[in-house]
Design an enzyme around this catalytic site. Sequence first.
Site, PDB file in Angstrom:
ATOM      1  N   GLU A 259      -3.206  -9.234   2.041  1.00 38.95           N
ATOM      2  CA  GLU A 259      -3.119  -7.812   2.419  1.00 38.95           C
ATOM      3  C   GLU A 259      -2.680  -7.081   1.165  1.00 38.95           C
ATOM      4  O   GLU A 259      -1.546  -7.244   0.704  1.00 38.95           O
ATOM      5  CB  GLU A 259      -2.127  -7.630   3.578  1.00 38.95           C
ATOM      6  CG  GLU A 259      -2.271  -6.278   4.267  1.00 38.95           C
ATOM      7  CD  GLU A 259      -1.492  -5.181   3.569  1.00 38.95           C
ATOM      8  OE1 GLU A 259      -2.139  -4.338   2.898  1.00 38.95           O
ATOM      9  OE2 GLU A 259      -0.264  -5.163   3.680  1.00 38.95           O
ATOM     10  N   CYS A 293       1.312   0.764   1.367  1.00 43.12           N
ATOM     11  CA  CYS A 293      -0.087   0.547   0.986  1.00 43.12           C
ATOM     12  C   CYS A 293      -1.054   1.349   1.845  1.00 43.12           C
ATOM     13  O   CYS A 293      -2.159   1.675   1.399  1.00 43.12           O
ATOM     14  CB  CYS A 293      -0.422  -0.940   1.058  1.00 43.12           C
ATOM     15  SG  CYS A 293      -0.035  -1.703   2.649  1.00 43.12           S
TER      16      CYS A 293
END
Length: 486
Positions: A259, A293
């Site tokens: 990720e 993010c």
Amino acid sequence: MSALPPPAQQLIDGKLVGASDGTTYPILNPANDEQIGVAPDGTAADVDAAIAAARRAFDESEWSTDRALRVRCLRQLHEALLAHAEPFKALTTAEVGMPGFMMMAAGFDVPVDGLKWVTDLAETYELETDLGVAAPMGIPTRRTVRREPVGVVAAISPWNVPTQINLAKIGPALAAGCTVVLKPAPDTPWVGAELGRLVAEHTDIPPGVFNVVTPRSNEVAAQLSTDPRVDMVSFTGSTAVGRAIMAAAAPTLKKVFLELGGKSAAIALDDADVAAVAGGTAFAACIHAGQGCAITTRLVVPRAKYDEAVQVAAATMESIGVKDPADDGAICGPVINRAQRDRVASYFDVARAEGGTFATGGEVLDRPGNWVLPTVVAGLDNSSRLAQEEIFGPVLVVIPHDGDDDAVRIANDSAYGLSGSVDSADLERARAVARRIRTGTLAVNGGVWFSPDAPFGGYKSSGLGREMGVAGFEEYLEMKTIAEPA
């Protein structure tokens, strides 16, 4: 503020220990640079011992086969987290620099709820699927697909929302029957170590099933990606490090979950309330100093409403400012360390060189701690480095679009594909645009996708696989097809 938990220790084979050579490194509060503790500087021998313990526990203990044991132990961990919530939250603010309001979301409450959710799932999940009888090559055969744990998992987590990401990895991995070595980021080792302490002191998780190592050295930690005893690496962090981990894992063909980064676009269509979208996006870009993010850091607005959007975004950021994360009402705290502060500052130089202007911000503060003023950048197009590269600070770039097709083009003109949003007065129109954007999560007209039961992950350079939801649990399972005579 609540007292902080006991000092950080590693957890290796069921024992809370320091580094094997006795060394430590300081843990600093990013808001003021004051030392709040020390962490064991785990050695190569420590990492080796943790991997060996995890391998032994997977191969020789009942953990991988006893579902009832796993469920009972994970419920104990959930109860321990709730019982120790206040010191855990205080530690997160002090070590991570995370504002207190985030504890209701990714800071603590949602990941702890997520641990309960995945434990409930593991209790009822069908591990075997009957495919029925077929006659391949004329041979009557009954087929069963069985799901089994991957094995030993190396969980490598970042510093920005460590409890969310730690639990999103170790929860499903342990629930699936894997054993785990957790390696938290060296900027935030204590919150990871505190999970180890709670496991050791408040659960019946067998020795070696869950281990925590806290090396500061990337070279020491790299063993987790190369050691053949590790079956899977689950990593969250930058795209550059994700590529390196994938390459390091390739010779042993480990399963890899990644990720990674994002540069998500918030799109206001020409019938949207542009002021509301600009204000909301600017607010989001300030949360935790932009260190997320999935935060939307590109605001894509109709060209005719560009100036309005810039003005509203700037006014919103100026009203937020920066504030000690331990204070009530803090939204934008410090960035994690001086290197990150200087990295964000370097992008201000890039913005000037590219012809951008600052509607607000564009400065770092010269005082103890690592402070960056919330910043709105105008006058750049989507080809600029500030629109293409992940900055990981409270920096929002405002970009004009010339209609729905152009907005989609701008959103997709990125190496990343993690998140985003679309707003329109016409829900069907917003949905049509959303379906064309290549990202793993997307909010339409203010919808919230962040939830334990919803898969999270990205397209393109934003990673491989999904975390949370059923898909996140299944990342830690292998499939085996068994055929028997019918």
